[in-house]
Design an enzyme around this catalytic site. Structure first.
Site, short mmCIF file in Angstrom:
data_model
loop_
_atom_site.label_atom_id
_atom_site.label_comp_id
_atom_site.label_asym_id
_atom_site.label_seq_id
_atom_site.Cartn_x
_atom_site.Cartn_y
_atom_site.Cartn_z
N LYS A 1 34.08 33.98 -29.02
CA LYS A 1 32.87 34.36 -28.27
C LYS A 1 32.36 33.16 -27.48
O LYS A 1 32.24 32.06 -28.02
CB LYS A 1 31.82 34.85 -29.26
CG LYS A 1 30.53 35.36 -28.63
CD LYS A 1 29.60 35.85 -29.71
CE LYS A 1 28.30 36.42 -29.15
NZ LYS A 1 27.43 36.95 -30.21
N SER B 1 25.92 41.36 -29.32
CA SER B 1 26.26 40.51 -28.20
C SER B 1 27.71 40.06 -28.20
O SER B 1 28.19 39.50 -27.23
CB SER B 1 25.34 39.28 -28.21
OG SER B 1 25.50 38.56 -29.44
N SER C 1 24.93 41.68 -34.00
CA SER C 1 25.91 41.40 -32.95
C SER C 1 27.36 41.31 -33.37
O SER C 1 28.23 41.10 -32.55
CB SER C 1 25.53 40.10 -32.23
OG SER C 1 24.28 40.24 -31.61
#
Length: 421
Positions: free
Chosen positions: A67, A136, A160
């Site tokens: 990420k 996210s 997330s």
């Protein structure tokens, strides 16, 4: 999209160890899959240039997506923000360095919402591109779901990891707080930000966790990792449950029935009042800490930040320290109540999200079923296996006592088999 199109980390490792798959070939397969699919899915913000693939180490040959909220010394790290376009850290985040030391290949950076908050990334849901992949950790979940990589690293401050895993039909594991290091992450709320892992199934994510950390977390293949008769599973009757979609509520009831059929001691358990109050404290803690952690960004990059992010940081800076301290006291009471709750049950079952991935890419969905467990620091996992009438994945979240990650992973693996039988 069928789950068989995903790459199983456990199967890859088994093939590698049997001499049937060379690490170099394993990574090349992922490069090829990214080249074929990512124009459509948009899970990656950057793909690493080809380089030598380590031959040794427990994760040799494993291509991992990271990420883009985690620093990487050799790839741009933009935190999902135009303010950091082209930014190049000097060192890796601790979890990225750990993966490399274990022999993994960091194949690319996966798309994140801005500062891992709410403004969506360009990623689409591999099951239906008109739907959000969640956030996210949007790119991490979608890249695994689309069969581009066998494993990815994400973070969770509200929901997330678990929510995008649910929306994309993969396993997302949020470990006990601090089981995985957060050094080198773009912090939003340091007492909530938790590093998590994505893989196709529970067995895959448990193996990833073990090979990364050296902890005893893997699930034995095909065997029963726990005695179901000795495990008390509680269907968690929180007030939020009534707000879940009918399809999600039906999936949760079915999950409880299948757990009972698999031999688990299943019952229902109500939400203690202290936990309902603690859930309400999540926003105060998150925003106050964001006001501090992202205050320097606001001072320099306000004009390059979304309105919702600016408003949240400003709101956080306006929270009085006494209000933050009061919220922390609610959390402490909540943690005491959580300890008491886990004296009555071993595993809680709740929805991973209110329903399947919403239509549209303007939002990433609602974390209301996840944020309490992030706040409590307890391990949580999305178990895939259900679908709504439109064929979109519905995820079941299992939660265990702080530090009981091995039990959680073992039970989740058995439940996943029961859900898919």
């Amino acid at each position: 999209m069928d789950t068989h199109r995903m790459m199983s980390l456990a199967a890859l490792i088994k093939a590698r160890d049997a001499g049937k798959a060379r690490p170099e070939l394993m990574v090349a397969l992922c490069r090829d899959a990214i080249a074929r699919n990512d124009d459509r899915i948009r899970a990656f913000t950057h793909v690493a240039l080809p380089s030598a693939v380590p031959d040794d180490g427990p994760l040799a040959g494993v291509a991992i997506g990271v990420k883009d909220i985690l620093d990487s010394f050799d790839q741009p790290t933009t935190y999902g923000s135009p303010a950091y376009e082209g930014f190049q850290p000097r060192i890796d985040a601790a979890i990225v360095d750990l993966a490399r030391r274990r022999g993994a290949s960091i194949i690319g950076k996966t798309a994140t919402t801005e500062f891992a908050f709410f403004s969506p990334a360009p990623t689409v849901n591999p099951h239906n591109p008109a739907h959000t992949p969640g956030g996210s950790s949007s790119g991490s979940a979608a890249a695994v779901a689309a069969g581009m990589i066998p494993a990815a690293i994400g973070t969770q401050t509200g929901g997330s990891v678990v929510r995008p895993a649910a929306f994309c039909g993969v396993t997302g594991y949020k470990p006990s707080f601090r089981l995985l290091p957060t050094t080198g992450i773009k912090h939003f709320s340091p007492s909530l930000d938790t590093v998590g892992l994505f893989a196709a199934g529970v067995e895959d994510v448990a193996l990833l966790a073990e090979l990364l950390t050296g902890r005893d977390l893997a699930v034995p293949e095909g065997a029963s990792p726990v005695d179901p008769a000795g495990i008390r599973v509680g269907l968690y009757r929180c007030a939020q449950l009534e707000t879940a979609d009918p399809a999600m509520r039906a999936a949760l009831e079915k999950a409880a029935d299948l757990a009972a059929d698999a031999g688990f001691d299943v019952g229902e358990i109500g939400e203690p009042e202290a936990l309902a109050h603690a859930r309400d404290a999540h926003k105060t803690i998150q925003d106050y800490e964001a006001g501090l952690a992202c205050g320097p960004d606001l001072a320099r990059f306000r004009d390059q930040m979304s309105a919702i992010l600016v408003q949240t940081i400003e709101a956080g800076q306006a929270i009085a320290p006494s209000e933050y301290d009061a919220a922390r006291r609610l959390v402490k009471h909540g943690r005491n109540a959580t300890s008491a709750l886990f004296r009555e049950v071993d595993i809680l079952l709740t929805p991973s999200a209110p329903g399947a991935a919403p239509l549209g890419l303007q939002t990433t969905g609602d974390p209301r079923f996840n944020k309490l467990w992030t706040l409590m620091g307890t391990p949580a996992i999305n178990i895939p296996g259900f679908m709504d009438d439109a064929g979109m994945p519905l995820g079941i979240q299992a939660v265990a006592r702080f530090g009981r990650d091995k039990t959680l992973l073992g039970v989740a693996a058995m439940l996943e088999r029961a859900f898919q039988a």
